[in-house]
Scaffold this active site. Structure first.
Site, PDB file in Angstrom:
ATOM      1  N   ASP A  21       0.852  -1.194   0.000  1.00 25.94           N
ATOM      2  CA  ASP A  21       0.000   0.000   0.000  1.00 25.94           C
ATOM      3  C   ASP A  21       0.888   1.244   0.000  1.00 25.94           C
ATOM      4  O   ASP A  21       1.478   1.589   1.016  1.00 25.94           O
ATOM      5  CB  ASP A  21      -0.890  -0.054   1.255  1.00 25.94           C
ATOM      6  CG  ASP A  21      -1.728   1.199   1.442  1.00 25.94           C
ATOM      7  OD1 ASP A  21      -1.846   1.978   0.477  1.00 25.94           O
ATOM      8  OD2 ASP A  21      -2.264   1.380   2.556  1.00 25.94           O
ATOM      9  N   ASN A  23      -0.032   4.448  -0.600  1.00 31.26           N
ATOM     10  CA  ASN A  23      -0.625   5.729  -0.176  1.00 31.26           C
ATOM     11  C   ASN A  23      -1.377   5.631   1.149  1.00 31.26           C
ATOM     12  O   ASN A  23      -2.139   6.519   1.523  1.00 31.26           O
ATOM     13  CB  ASN A  23      -1.554   6.277  -1.279  1.00 31.26           C
ATOM     14  CG  ASN A  23      -2.715   5.323  -1.565  1.00 31.26           C
ATOM     15  OD1 ASN A  23      -2.723   4.191  -1.081  1.00 31.26           O
ATOM     16  ND2 ASN A  23      -3.684   5.783  -2.340  1.00 31.26           N
ATOM     17  N   ASP A  25      -3.940   3.861   2.420  1.00 27.36           N
ATOM     18  CA  ASP A  25      -5.400   3.832   2.574  1.00 27.36           C
ATOM     19  C   ASP A  25      -5.861   2.428   2.955  1.00 27.36           C
ATOM     20  O   ASP A  25      -7.053   2.143   2.971  1.00 27.36           O
ATOM     21  CB  ASP A  25      -6.101   4.301   1.287  1.00 27.36           C
ATOM     22  CG  ASP A  25      -5.784   3.412   0.091  1.00 27.36           C
ATOM     23  OD1 ASP A  25      -4.969   2.465   0.229  1.00 27.36           O
ATOM     24  OD2 ASP A  25      -6.346   3.658  -0.997  1.00 27.36           O
ATOM     25  N   ASP A  29      -1.758  -1.183  -4.109  1.00 24.65           N
ATOM     26  CA  ASP A  29      -2.013  -0.437  -5.338  1.00 24.65           C
ATOM     27  C   ASP A  29      -0.888  -0.636  -6.357  1.00 24.65           C
ATOM     28  O   ASP A  29       0.119  -1.287  -6.079  1.00 24.65           O
ATOM     29  CB  ASP A  29      -2.207   1.051  -5.012  1.00 24.65           C
ATOM     30  CG  ASP A  29      -1.178   1.552  -4.010  1.00 24.65           C
ATOM     31  OD1 ASP A  29       0.024   1.345  -4.258  1.00 24.65           O
ATOM     32  OD2 ASP A  29      -1.565   2.122  -2.972  1.00 24.65           O
ATOM     33  N   ASP A  98      -4.840 -10.028 -15.802  1.00 24.60           N
ATOM     34  CA  ASP A  98      -5.922 -11.000 -15.781  1.00 24.60           C
ATOM     35  C   ASP A  98      -6.949 -10.610 -16.839  1.00 24.60           C
ATOM     36  O   ASP A  98      -7.194  -9.417 -17.051  1.00 24.60           O
ATOM     37  CB  ASP A  98      -6.588 -10.999 -14.404  1.00 24.60           C
ATOM     38  CG  ASP A  98      -6.677 -12.389 -13.816  1.00 24.60           C
ATOM     39  OD1 ASP A  98      -7.248 -13.258 -14.485  1.00 24.60           O
ATOM     40  OD2 ASP A  98      -6.189 -12.606 -12.690  1.00 24.60           O
ATOM     41  N   ASP A 200      -9.211 -15.935 -17.148  1.00 22.14           N
ATOM     42  CA  ASP A 200     -10.033 -16.408 -16.033  1.00 22.14           C
ATOM     43  C   ASP A 200     -11.217 -17.258 -16.500  1.00 22.14           C
ATOM     44  O   ASP A 200     -11.912 -16.888 -17.451  1.00 22.14           O
ATOM     45  CB  ASP A 200     -10.558 -15.176 -15.285  1.00 22.14           C
ATOM     46  CG  ASP A 200     -11.417 -15.537 -14.086  1.00 22.14           C
ATOM     47  OD1 ASP A 200     -10.857 -16.089 -13.120  1.00 22.14           O
ATOM     48  OD2 ASP A 200     -12.637 -15.285 -14.125  1.00 22.14           O
ATOM     49  N   GLU A 257      -7.021 -20.451 -17.242  1.00 18.99           N
ATOM     50  CA  GLU A 257      -7.612 -21.115 -16.077  1.00 18.99           C
ATOM     51  C   GLU A 257      -8.724 -21.975 -16.659  1.00 18.99           C
ATOM     52  O   GLU A 257      -9.782 -21.484 -17.005  1.00 18.99           O
ATOM     53  CB  GLU A 257      -8.184 -20.104 -15.081  1.00 18.99           C
ATOM     54  CG  GLU A 257      -8.719 -20.816 -13.856  1.00 18.99           C
ATOM     55  CD  GLU A 257      -9.612 -19.948 -12.962  1.00 18.99           C
ATOM     56  OE1 GLU A 257      -9.647 -20.221 -11.756  1.00 18.99           O
ATOM     57  OE2 GLU A 257     -10.276 -19.026 -13.468  1.00 18.99           O
ATOM     58  N   HIS A 330      -4.421 -17.136  -5.735  1.00 26.48           N
ATOM     59  CA  HIS A 330      -5.386 -16.321  -4.991  1.00 26.48           C
ATOM     60  C   HIS A 330      -6.669 -17.086  -4.657  1.00 26.48           C
ATOM     61  O   HIS A 330      -7.487 -16.591  -3.883  1.00 26.48           O
ATOM     62  CB  HIS A 330      -5.739 -15.072  -5.802  1.00 26.48           C
ATOM     63  CG  HIS A 330      -6.443 -15.402  -7.078  1.00 26.48           C
ATOM     64  ND1 HIS A 330      -5.805 -16.074  -8.111  1.00 26.48           N
ATOM     65  CD2 HIS A 330      -7.712 -15.195  -7.491  1.00 26.48           C
ATOM     66  CE1 HIS A 330      -6.670 -16.261  -9.105  1.00 26.48           C
ATOM     67  NE2 HIS A 330      -7.833 -15.728  -8.750  1.00 26.48           N
ATOM     68  N   ASP A 331      -6.868 -18.262  -5.253  1.00 23.74           N
ATOM     69  CA  ASP A 331      -8.057 -19.068  -4.966  1.00 23.74           C
ATOM     70  C   ASP A 331      -7.735 -20.285  -4.103  1.00 23.74           C
ATOM     71  O   ASP A 331      -8.622 -21.065  -3.780  1.00 23.74           O
ATOM     72  CB  ASP A 331      -8.687 -19.579  -6.274  1.00 23.74           C
ATOM     73  CG  ASP A 331      -9.436 -18.490  -7.030  1.00 23.74           C
ATOM     74  OD1 ASP A 331      -9.896 -17.521  -6.401  1.00 23.74           O
ATOM     75  OD2 ASP A 331      -9.548 -18.606  -8.265  1.00 23.74           O
TER      76      ASP A 331
END
Length: 567
Positions: A21, A23, A25, A29, A98, A200, A257, A330-331
């Site tokens: 991150d 910035n 928040d 990013d 992606d 995907d 995928e 990520h899955d």
């Protein structure tokens, strides 16, 4: 198979929301990725695949796109992406994005127009609409994220189709106009200078056009939609056209995928004229559950089961073309937590053994962020702590299937996609050095002991060993053999050792990986080997047939000494 540039790559997957991150928040990013390029370069990777950064309401963390041509403001602006592509290129790192073209967000202008003008929208045929019968949805198919695939279209007697979340209406690939719009968008991004796409959920783009019911397979009275909406006959026409109109015009890499593709069809997907450069095979990643989408149907497995799945996959991919090898994404949950069953055995040795075992399989290796420092699963204490829509669905479905609340929570802690989505551990500072404010998703508290800063300073860390694993594949004397060589499984019946040879032009590399907390005897075939990789500290550069035992969780990669470089 002809040599292709992407066979030599080492690909690092970034989940942008959780990487860094810049910035403060609480959300990672694009600038955060740019700021960490030195780290990625020092690791030795050559390409990054970035999960979706397009405009999105983030119902499924970016896999629900509301504008294919804009970036989501929380990730930054187009100039930030241009800068990332440029600076990455200067460091020898390519960028892959992606590509999500099975569905859009329900907030996409096409779908919004349909909602406003349900009967005469020019986008009516961009989505899949059907009338219900007797107040029931058109079919009894269950979506991947639970519940019916059909959602009522407001102010009509029709329903729209969604393979995944209710906010992810499927596009109607039967409509040529939809396809043309998508191809135009794909080419826009390739013209921008990205190296290619991870594609995907691509096996979902063709549905069985009969739209009939099937016998229910759950207490909800529904049946998995995959039987009717994944890898259906006729999909080959769409995939050929997609490739012809887009990918084949560029020297790009495409990683499909493609769950549900039977091995006998791999030639169509992967061969020299295949739809994609490579695809992921999820069979070994989902070995602990009876179905990738039903986490409560647990399967007990042993090393032999894992080995059989990996070697079957390798043999079938080798027949057809080229594979994409991975331990995590990520899955998926974290590999050390999944493949090393006992907590007390999850350590430097088992993490590095796992890393090397998959890395030298035939195919392009993928590293998921945090894997290289041994990040683990977390344990959440209540359903409120989860973000992933799939986990929340599995929790309630588990209980409907007769499990208790505690059992349901246990299942999702094991398999939740949030396991791999927790913010990256850069240091032992607050919030793991990911951000100075509370991140969007709860941290794994072990960041104080598992983090980059500490492992960069420790020459005997998992991170330093991953650098060695990569260096051996990319630039050692056995590099050509480890990248392009054939693979031949050995010791296939051994209950705890995974072992294989890589062979090219008379050169032979033998790889041994001990999945046991006990030492294991092995018989070496040849008199002398050069040690390419060993996760135990031994200064020996050569090893002979007399030294024949593998230590607990040892990874040993050996180059046959007398091998000549000629047949």
């Amino acid at each position: 198979m002809k040599k292709k540039w992407w066979q030599k790559e080492v690909i690092y997957q970034i989940y942008p929301k959780s990487f860094y991150d810049s910035n403060n928040d609480g959300i990672g990013d694009i600038k955060g990725i740019t700021q960490k390029l030195d780290y990625l370069q020092s690791l030795g990777i050559t390409m990054v695949w970035i999960c979706p950064i397009y405009q999105s309401p983030m119902a499924d963390n970016g896999y629900d796109i509301s504008d294919y041509y804009q970036l989501n403001p929380e990730f930054g602006e187009m100039k930030d992406l241009d800068e990332l592509i440029k600076k990455a290129k200067e460091k020898g790192i390519k960028v892959v994005l992606d590509l999500v073209i099975n569905h859009t967000s329900d907030e996409h202008p096409w779908f919004q127009d349909l909602l406003e003008n349900p009967h005469d929208s020019k986008y009516r045929d961009y989505y899949i609409l059907k009338s219900g019968e007797n107040g029931l949805p058109p079919t009894n198919w269950r979506s991947v994220f639970g519940g019916s695939v059909w959602e009522p279209l407001k102010n009509t007697d029709e329903y729209y189709f969604h393979s995944f979340g209710v906010k992810q209406p499927d596009l109607n690939w039967e409509n040529k106009q939809v396809r043309e719009e998508l191809y135009k968008m794909v080419n826009y991004w390739l013209d921008k200078g990205i190296a290619g796409f991870r594609v995907d959920a691509i096996t979902f783009i063709k549905k069985d056009q009969n739209y009939d019911n099937l016998p229910a397979d759950g207490v909800d009275g529904l049946v998995k939609c995959t039987k009717k909406a994944r890898n259906q006959p006729g999909i080959e026409d769409f995939l050929h056209e997609l490739k012809d109109k887009t990918f084949s015009k560029y020297d790009c890499v495409t990683i499909g995928e493609a769950p549900g593709v039977p091995y006998e069809q791999y030639g169509d997907y992967l061969g020299d004229n295949g739809y994609f450069s490579m695809i992921f095979d999820f069979r070994y990643a989902d070995l602990d559950v009876a179905s990738g989408s039903e986490w409560f149907r647990r399967v007990d497995w042993d090393v032999l089961d894992l080995k059989n799945l990996i070697f079957t996959s390798q043999r079938e991919i080798q027949k057809a073309g080229w594979g994409a090898n991975f331990l995590e994404n990520h899955d998926q949950n974290r590999s050390i937590s999944k493949y090393i069953k006992k907590v007390e055995n999850r350590n430097f040795y088992s993490a590095t053994m796992l890393g090397a075992m998959f890395f030298y399989l035939r195919g392009t290796p993928f590293i998921y962020q945090g894997q290289e420092i041994g990040m683990t699963n977390f344990e959440r204490k209540s359903i409120e702590e989860f973000d992933d829509i799939s986990s929340i669905d599995q929790y309630y479905r588990s209980m409907k299937e007769g499990f208790s609340e505690d059992e349901a929570l246990h299942f999702i802690n094991l398999r939740s996609r949030d396991n791999s989505r927790t913010p990256f551990h850069w240091s032992a500072q607050d919030y793991g050095g990911f951000s100075e404010v509370k991140p969007w998703l709860g941290m794994n508290e072990n960041y104080k002991t598992i983090n980059v800063e500490q492992q960069e300073q420790d020459q005997d860390s998992i991170l330093q060993f991953y650098k060695k694993i990569i260096q051996v594949r990319q630039s050692s004397e056995a590099s050509e053999c480890l990248i392009y060589g054939e693979i031949e499984p050995i010791l296939e019946e051994h209950p705890t050792i995974v072992s294989y040879k890589r062979k090219l032009n008379g050169e032979e590399v033998i790889c041994y990986f001990n999945f046991s907390s006990e030492s294991q005897k092995v018989e070496l075939e040849h008199n002398e080997y050069h040690v390419l990789l060993n996760n135990y500290k031994e200064e020996k550069e050569t090893i002979s047939e007399q030294e024949d035992s593998l230590k607990p969780y040892q990874a040993l990669v050996l180059l046959k000494k007398e091998a000549s470089h000629h047949e």
